[in-house]
Design a protein around this motif. Structure first.
Motif, short mmCIF file in Angstrom:
data_model
loop_
_atom_site.label_atom_id
_atom_site.label_comp_id
_atom_site.label_asym_id
_atom_site.label_seq_id
_atom_site.Cartn_x
_atom_site.Cartn_y
_atom_site.Cartn_z
N THR A 8 0.73 -1.60 -0.08
CA THR A 8 0.04 0.03 -0.15
C THR A 8 0.96 1.34 0.09
N PRO A 9 0.60 2.09 -0.41
CA PRO A 9 1.14 3.48 -0.70
C PRO A 9 0.72 4.48 0.38
N PRO A 10 1.53 5.37 0.48
CA PRO A 10 1.50 6.14 1.89
C PRO A 10 0.07 6.74 2.30
N ASP A 11 -1.00 7.36 1.27
CA ASP A 11 -1.81 8.05 1.39
C ASP A 11 -2.83 6.37 2.36
N ALA A 13 -6.22 6.71 2.99
CA ALA A 13 -6.95 6.45 2.72
C ALA A 13 -7.21 4.74 1.04
N PHE A 14 -6.23 5.00 1.23
CA PHE A 14 -5.48 3.76 -0.47
C PHE A 14 -5.80 2.64 1.07
N GLU A 15 -4.78 2.43 1.62
CA GLU A 15 -5.33 1.25 2.93
C GLU A 15 -6.82 0.94 3.49
N ARG A 16 -7.20 2.33 4.15
CA ARG A 16 -8.25 2.39 4.81
C ARG A 16 -9.77 0.95 3.54
N ALA A 17 -9.06 2.25 1.96
CA ALA A 17 -10.07 1.40 1.53
C ALA A 17 -10.00 0.22 1.20
N PHE A 18 -8.40 -0.71 1.46
CA PHE A 18 -8.53 -1.65 1.13
C PHE A 18 -8.76 -2.72 2.43
N ARG A 19 -8.74 -2.70 3.60
CA ARG A 19 -8.84 -3.10 4.11
C ARG A 19 -10.81 -3.26 4.83
N GLU A 45 -6.09 -7.05 -8.97
CA GLU A 45 -5.48 -6.10 -10.28
C GLU A 45 -6.53 -5.20 -9.90
N ALA A 46 -7.42 -4.68 -9.30
CA ALA A 46 -8.07 -3.43 -10.01
C ALA A 46 -7.46 -2.76 -8.73
N PHE A 47 -6.61 -3.01 -7.05
CA PHE A 47 -6.20 -2.14 -6.18
C PHE A 47 -5.16 -2.07 -7.05
N VAL A 48 -4.71 -2.66 -7.75
CA VAL A 48 -3.04 -2.38 -8.14
C VAL A 48 -3.35 -0.98 -9.33
N ASP A 49 -5.02 -1.24 -10.43
CA ASP A 49 -5.66 -0.08 -11.45
C ASP A 49 -5.65 1.31 -10.24
N ALA A 50 -5.75 1.19 -8.77
CA ALA A 50 -6.78 2.15 -7.74
C ALA A 50 -4.55 2.68 -7.67
N MET A 51 -3.43 2.08 -7.19
CA MET A 51 -2.23 2.82 -6.98
C MET A 51 -1.89 3.46 -8.73
N ARG A 52 -2.28 2.89 -9.16
CA ARG A 52 -1.82 4.07 -10.76
C ARG A 52 -2.68 5.33 -10.65
N THR A 53 -3.82 5.04 -10.59
CA THR A 53 -5.03 5.80 -10.80
C THR A 53 -5.08 6.91 -10.06
N TRP A 54 -4.81 6.53 -8.50
CA TRP A 54 -6.07 7.16 -7.24
C TRP A 54 -4.95 8.63 -6.87
N PRO A 55 -3.70 8.42 -6.95
CA PRO A 55 -2.51 9.22 -6.60
C PRO A 55 -2.99 10.33 -7.79
#
Length: 426
Positions: A8-11, A13-19, A45-55
């Protein structure tokens, strides 16, 4: 990517979304495509996409719907490719694209309930049930599960792989049990959740010893306690009319409310009578009390345990503890389980209610089972100390220290032994 998710990236919000969303998305995609492994891969794979696009674009207003939709599309794309490559007929209904983010895509309650019951299917071992639940429902990685249970990552990965293969090969259905089987399957789900909690709340001696040898690991693992409580909350939301689920949630919340005070600065176990009650988590106590009210129709073993925890939580001081309520709850628990461990705890409660000598007499009535020594010896030592029989108490503490225990318990026993010896010298 099977068996792991991207770091998970530092954000936060991403970690919370994954959990929060990975288990929901997995449950819904598995329902749509009918394949648990394919659904898991697609969610990753969807979370990989999120890591690329959400930042760049920011976390969507509804991250769960975003993840679920992308994962659904990824899974169906793979099915199409494999169907074309193998020249096989494919059920067109599985390829149907729902309109927008309607019920077919957005996670629904029954999807999550199906996933929980699939992870806890009786054909799987208890270890596999726990690992699958933490992996698929909670979104923990194999590395996180291994770290929590002090196992190697490869061991956990193999266990997860075997469990998912068994689900596939045995054609274990991704559905709720038939109504007539539901009552007998609920206890398995509850037991799985409580095992996660107890592993976090108090490490088993062998694992705690391993932690001490390798890294002086604590005997409380907050991450597992939190995950178990999250699972319990999910189950009460999914099965609001199941009183045993409410009883378990009450028990976990009330016990965990004391987490901050269970160890002293040196890592020794701190007994209830020495804990600073102002540091107990009042919100957890209030939530646990509400759950206890919802559990009043429960006939299982979690309710009397929760009543014991509530009696301690409600007492403003150690002296205010209502030992009559606690002793009565242990009487009921012993009726339900016949457990010698419960009998030992009942002896303690009787000792505080009716006098320490009476507690020792009740303890003496318990058959001498060497498997109980780890519990009986410290209890006997404590009752002897409180009864003023210091010489016998010293010998009892020495006997207790001969047995393996986690580091926190050993530190506490040595402290008590020192206090007894000082009392004898005086």
């Amino acid at each position: 990517m099977t068996g792991a998710h991207p770091s998970t990236p530092p954000d936060p919000a991403f970690e919370r979304a994954f959990r929060e969303e990975s288990g929901r998305a997995l449950a819904t995609v598995a329902r749509i495509v009918g394949d648990l492994q394919l659904a898991e891969d697609a969610v990753q794979e969807a979370f990989v996409d999120a890591m690329r696009t959400w930042p760049g674009s920011g976390v969507p207003r509804n991250p769960g719907a975003w993840i679920t939709t992308v994962a659904r599309n990824r899974a169906l794309d793979r099915i199409r490719r494999e169907s074309q490559r193998d020249a096989k007929e494919f059920d067109s209904s599985r390829l149907a694209q729902p309109n927008g983010e309607g019920e077919e895509v957005w996670p629904v309650r029954d999807d999550q309930l199906r996933l929980v019951f699939t992870c806890c299917h009786p054909a799987l071992s208890r270890e596999a049930q726990v690992a699958l639940t933490l992996r698929l429902v909670c979104g923990l990685t194999a590395a996180e599960i291994a770290r929590a249970f002090l196992q190697t990552e490869s061991t956990v990965t193999r266990r997860l792989t075997r469990a998912k293969s068994k689900i596939r090969d045995a054609a274990i259905p991704f559905r709720l049990p038939p109504e007539h089987l539901l009552p007998e399957r609920v206890p398995q789900v509850l037991a799985c959740i409580y095992l996660v909690f107890t592993e976090g709340y108090s490490a088993t001696p062998s694992r705690a010893g391993e932690a001490t040898r390798t890294s002086a690991g604590p005997s409380i693992r907050a991450d597992l306690c939190e995950e178990a409580i999250r699972l319990g909350r999910l189950l009460t939301e999914l099965m609001p009319d199941e009183p045993d689920a409410w009883a378990l949630q009450a028990l976990m919340l009330l016990q965990d409310s004391r987490r901050a005070e269970r160890l002293d600065a040196d890592g020794a176990a701190r007994p209830l009578e020495e804990q600073d009650r102002s540091r107990w988590d009042r919100r957890r106590i209030e939530d646990g009390t509400r759950c206890l009210l919802a559990a009043r129709r429960s006939t299982g073993s979690y309710l009397p345990q929760a009543i014991v925890a509530a009696a301690h939580a409600r007492a403003e001081t150690w002296e205010d503890t209502d030992w009559s309520v606690i002793a009565g709850a242990y009487e009921r628990l012993f009726e339900l389980t016949g457990s010698p461990v419960v009998a030992v705890n009942r002896a303690v409660a009787v000792g505080f209610r009716d006098g320490y000598e009476r507690g020792l007499a009740v303890l003496d009535e318990i058959d001498g089972d060497p498997r109980l020594d780890r519990l009986v010896r410290p209890v006997r030592a404590d009752l002897l100390r409180r009864a003023g029989r210091q010489e016998e108490a010293e010998l009892a503490y020495l006997a207790a220290l001969e047995l393996p225990s986690n580091d926190a318990v050993e530190r506490f026993l040595r402290r008590r032994l020192s206090e007894v010896r000082s009392a004898r010298q005086r």
